[in-house]
Design an enzyme around this catalytic site. Structure first.
Site, PDB file in Angstrom:
ATOM      1  N   CYS A  12       0.812  -1.210   0.000  1.00  0.00           N
ATOM      2  CA  CYS A  12       0.000   0.000   0.000  1.00  0.00           C
ATOM      3  C   CYS A  12       0.848   1.264   0.000  1.00  0.00           C
ATOM      4  O   CYS A  12       0.329   2.359  -0.236  1.00  0.00           O
ATOM      5  CB  CYS A  12      -0.938  -0.008   1.207  1.00  0.00           C
ATOM      6  SG  CYS A  12      -2.311  -1.170   1.038  1.00  0.00           S
ATOM      7  N   SER A  42     -17.343  10.321  -1.142  1.00  0.00           N
ATOM      8  CA  SER A  42     -17.201  10.383   0.311  1.00  0.00           C
ATOM      9  C   SER A  42     -15.909   9.757   0.816  1.00  0.00           C
ATOM     10  O   SER A  42     -15.702   9.677   2.031  1.00  0.00           O
ATOM     11  CB  SER A  42     -18.392   9.687   0.981  1.00  0.00           C
ATOM     12  OG  SER A  42     -18.405   8.304   0.655  1.00  0.00           O
ATOM     13  N   ASP A  62      -8.513  -3.778  -5.235  1.00  0.00           N
ATOM     14  CA  ASP A  62      -7.218  -3.393  -4.677  1.00  0.00           C
ATOM     15  C   ASP A  62      -6.138  -4.316  -5.227  1.00  0.00           C
ATOM     16  O   ASP A  62      -6.329  -5.528  -5.281  1.00  0.00           O
ATOM     17  CB  ASP A  62      -7.237  -3.481  -3.153  1.00  0.00           C
ATOM     18  CG  ASP A  62      -6.425  -2.372  -2.502  1.00  0.00           C
ATOM     19  OD1 ASP A  62      -5.300  -2.128  -2.960  1.00  0.00           O
ATOM     20  OD2 ASP A  62      -6.927  -1.757  -1.541  1.00  0.00           O
ATOM     21  N   GLY A 132     -11.012 -13.772 -13.379  1.00  0.00           N
ATOM     22  CA  GLY A 132     -10.085 -12.661 -13.262  1.00  0.00           C
ATOM     23  C   GLY A 132      -9.545 -12.213 -14.597  1.00  0.00           C
ATOM     24  O   GLY A 132     -10.075 -12.569 -15.662  1.00  0.00           O
TER      25      GLY A 132
END
Length: 340
Positions: A12, A42, A62, A132
């Site tokens: 990350c 938001s 992600d 995928g």
């Protein structure tokens, strides 16, 4: 050819900074669909789409490049990280799609191990792998597009904390600092092992416990670090008061911060919070922990005060490092979003 040597950044910590993202997203043309209950406006953890009175879909995605040497471990971490957004919204994971980028010159055994590690975590989450997409790329990257479900009346947002709430953090901080120490070949095996175990840990178990209590807001702490995610929770409506002495910290992470081991993502997080928070009462080492990018970090919960202790004890049965780290207060015009 070495697996990790292909990568210039990983985990990350490779995320585009919050300042840069905000400017880009504000310029996008927008179509409004009344069934879209939660979108990107938001800064919430996942999108939520209304299907019926009882059901809404949660959707998130992600992926990132490796931050660890072992491909199977990388697969587990990337999958755990991708699943986390569903848990943060209070939802149940249904299925996921693999996202794969892989160098054509790299041995395919590494790809097999990455996918195996990801599948292990999906099995643990009791989520189906439904397919995928894969492409060749200069660096290996892996993650998931995840779909979950939730009762529309039980969505947990990231910015709906209420004055009086108690803040609970379910995983220890310091993943980015330890990984920086690993890259610099100064990390101990114990610290590296603790960081990997934390990153591989699903937030599924803490999420299952929190559903039994009055949790007013929740987010997972990832690449933007604790302070940026906490600022999103405050959302100009309340002030979060965080006691740095109560923060759970991974073994040796504070020591590495004292040794000035920092990350580029941590610096981007610091720049984003410049002028929004007073850090004068916090040591430089603790500042690094607060800005440290967390790969597959824990959940930050804002819990009703009369239920916080019971909620913490329930979570600690399987996640013993979880801790109360602060409170939520009414915000006055001259107060910052976060007080340390």
């Amino acid at each position: 050819m070495d697996f990790l040597s292909q990568c210039t950044s990983g985990g990350c910590g490779a995320k585009i900074g919050p300042n840069e993202l905000a400017g880009l997203l504000n310029e996008l043309p927008v179509f409004t669909d009344e069934r879209l209950l939660v979108g990107f406006d938001s800064s919430d953890d996942a999108a939520v789409y209304h299907l019926s009175e009882e059901t809404a879909l949660i959707s998130t995605v992600d992926f990132f490049s490796p931050m660890v040497e072992d491909p199977k471990t990388f697969g587990r971490i990337a999958a755990a990280n991708a699943l986390s957004d569903i848990y943060a919204m209070g939802g149940e994971v249904l299925f996921a799609l693999n996202l794969v980028c892989f160098p054509e010159t790299l041995d395919k055994k590494y790809l097999s191990e990455i996918l195996y590690g990801g599948a292990e975590k999906l099995k643990e989450a009791q989520a189906s792998l439904a397919g995928g997409h894969s492409i060749y790329d200069h660096e290996p990257k892996y993650g998931l597009a995840v779909t979950g479900k939730i009762d529309p009346q039980k969505i947990i947002h990231n910015n709906t904390a209420q004055p009086g709430d108690i803040l609970i953090l379910t995983k220890a901080l310091g993943v980015g600092l330890i990984q920086a120490a690993v890259r610099g070949q100064v990390a101990s095996k114990e610290a590296e092992k603790a960081a990997i175990q934390s990153m591989e840990r699903l937030n599924k178990y803490a999420a299952e416990k929190m559903r039994k209590f009055s949790v007013h807001a929740c987010t997972d702490v990832t690449g933007f670090g604790l302070l940026v995610h906490a600022a999103e929770m405050a959302d100009t409506k309340v002030t979060l008061v965080i006691d740095t002495e109560q923060l759970p910290v991974l073994p040796e992470a504070y020591h590495y911060a004292e040794e000035f081991l920092a990350t580029a993502a941590g610096e981007r997080n610091r720049q984003f919070m410049a002028g929004k928070i007073d850090l004068t009462s916090v040591s430089p080492a603790y500042q690094e922990l607060l800005f440290d990018p967390q790969t597959s970090g824990g959940l930050l919960l804002s819990v009703a005060p009369d239920q916080a202790e019971a909620c913490l004890k329930a979570i600690q049965k399987e996640d013993p490092v979880a801790a109360i780290i602060g409170t939520v207060c009414e915000r006055t015009m001259d107060q910052p979003l976060i007080i340390l």
